[in-house]
Scaffold this motif. Structure first.
Motif, PDB file in Angstrom:
ATOM      1  N   VAL A  13       9.845  -1.489 -63.428  1.00 12.44           N
ATOM      2  CA  VAL A  13      10.634  -2.690 -62.702  1.00 12.44           C
ATOM      3  C   VAL A  13      11.545  -3.170 -63.603  1.00 12.44           C
ATOM      4  O   VAL A  13      12.673  -3.367 -63.399  1.00 12.44           O
ATOM      5  N   LYS A  17      15.544  -3.486 -63.155  1.00 14.58           N
ATOM      6  CA  LYS A  17      16.160  -4.854 -63.448  1.00 14.58           C
ATOM      7  C   LYS A  17      17.378  -4.896 -64.709  1.00 14.58           C
ATOM      8  O   LYS A  17      18.634  -5.471 -64.160  1.00 14.58           O
ATOM      9  N   ARG A  18      16.925  -4.439 -65.641  1.00 13.40           N
ATOM     10  CA  ARG A  18      17.708  -4.521 -66.759  1.00 13.40           C
ATOM     11  C   ARG A  18      19.271  -3.443 -66.610  1.00 13.40           C
ATOM     12  O   ARG A  18      20.299  -3.833 -66.992  1.00 13.40           O
ATOM     13  N   HIS A  20      20.550  -2.770 -63.745  1.00 10.40           N
ATOM     14  CA  HIS A  20      21.218  -3.186 -62.585  1.00 10.40           C
ATOM     15  C   HIS A  20      22.469  -3.525 -62.903  1.00 10.40           C
ATOM     16  O   HIS A  20      22.709  -4.427 -63.869  1.00 10.40           O
ATOM     17  N   SER A  80      16.250   3.848 -59.634  1.00 11.46           N
ATOM     18  CA  SER A  80      16.281   2.673 -58.820  1.00 11.46           C
ATOM     19  C   SER A  80      17.620   2.961 -58.193  1.00 11.46           C
ATOM     20  O   SER A  80      18.384   3.535 -58.114  1.00 11.46           O
ATOM     21  N   SER A  82      20.233   0.358 -56.242  1.00 11.10           N
ATOM     22  CA  SER A  82      20.717  -1.200 -56.626  1.00 11.10           C
ATOM     23  C   SER A  82      21.258  -1.776 -55.297  1.00 11.10           C
ATOM     24  O   SER A  82      21.562  -2.931 -55.222  1.00 11.10           O
ATOM     25  N   THR A 108      16.404  -2.755 -56.390  1.00  8.40           N
ATOM     26  CA  THR A 108      16.763  -3.850 -56.764  1.00  8.40           C
ATOM     27  C   THR A 108      17.958  -4.810 -55.968  1.00  8.40           C
ATOM     28  O   THR A 108      18.455  -5.700 -56.647  1.00  8.40           O
ATOM     29  N   HIS A 111      17.343  -9.019 -55.603  1.00 10.16           N
ATOM     30  CA  HIS A 111      17.455  -9.874 -56.626  1.00 10.16           C
ATOM     31  C   HIS A 111      18.323  -9.381 -57.717  1.00 10.16           C
ATOM     32  O   HIS A 111      18.708 -10.216 -58.773  1.00 10.16           O
ATOM     33  N   ASN A 113      19.211  -8.116 -61.002  1.00  5.10           N
ATOM     34  CA  ASN A 113      18.518  -8.251 -62.452  1.00  5.10           C
ATOM     35  C   ASN A 113      18.053  -9.675 -62.621  1.00  5.10           C
ATOM     36  O   ASN A 113      17.595 -10.017 -63.823  1.00  5.10           O
ATOM     37  N   ASN A 114      18.034 -10.564 -61.538  1.00  5.76           N
ATOM     38  CA  ASN A 114      17.229 -11.727 -61.598  1.00  5.76           C
ATOM     39  C   ASN A 114      15.669 -11.750 -61.344  1.00  5.76           C
ATOM     40  O   ASN A 114      15.262 -10.671 -60.808  1.00  5.76           O
ATOM     41  N   GLU A 115      15.116 -13.112 -61.530  1.00  7.28           N
ATOM     42  CA  GLU A 115      13.775 -12.890 -61.174  1.00  7.28           C
ATOM     43  C   GLU A 115      13.418 -12.829 -59.610  1.00  7.28           C
ATOM     44  O   GLU A 115      14.334 -12.857 -58.843  1.00  7.28           O
ATOM     45  N   VAL A 118      10.750  -6.786 -56.578  1.00  8.07           N
ATOM     46  CA  VAL A 118      11.644  -5.251 -55.864  1.00  8.07           C
ATOM     47  C   VAL A 118      10.845  -4.764 -54.697  1.00  8.07           C
ATOM     48  O   VAL A 118       9.756  -5.023 -54.680  1.00  8.07           O
TER      49      VAL A 118
END
Length: 148
Positions: A13, A17-18, A20, A80, A82, A108, A111, A113-115, A118
């Motif tokens: 995860v 996110k990183r 994205h 992923s 996006s 993703t 959100h 790469n935000n909190e 997913v």
């Protein structure tokens, strides 16, 4: 059913996110025939695309040599999405060449790469047939007998 440990789940995860909005990709490998996802390997998306992933051929060859030396095989092949849901695209299905692997998709799209949560789903893809499977997250995957 895919059984994956919490640390590996969190790493997949975090990778998605990183990277994205570019699609993240990688594998989790384990002992041949065990179906145990034990060793996470992040790969670089050589395509650098938000809608397609491609392993660098040199990196992929090196990984397969390493797995061969360690008697390992791909247990989870992940990437992923996006911009779309966590469901294999036609391209994903056509490129699925490991019938024994679990194909994990992490979306993703909501959100980035935000909190926030997913969408994390797993599939078996055999001869073009996609079957979704349950994912169970455990504290730890039982160690292989060889490493006990």
């Amino acid at each position: 059913m895919l059984q994956i440990d919490r640390t590996t789940y969190d790493a997949l995860v975090a990778h998605a996110k990183r990277d994205h909005p570019v699609e993240a990709c990688g594998m989790v490998v384990g002992p041949i025939g065990s179906d145990r996802a034990e060793r996470h390997i992040e790969m670089v998306n050589a395509a650098g695309s938000p809608t397609f992933y491609e392993y660098d051929s040199t990196d992929l060859l090196q990984l397969y040599k390493e797995m061969d030396e360690r008697d390992e095989e791909p247990v989870v092949i992940y990437h992923s999405h996006s911009e779309t849901e966590a469901y294999p695209s036609v391209t994903d299905i056509n490129l699925a060449g490991e019938p024994g692997a679990h194909y994990v998709l992490v979306s993703t799209r909501e959100h980035g790469n935000n909190e926030g949560p997913v969408e994390f789903r797993s599939y078996r893809i055999i001869d073009g047939v996609v079957t979704e499977e349950e994912v169970t997250i455990v504290d730890a995957v039982a160690p292989s007998e060889e490493s006990s």
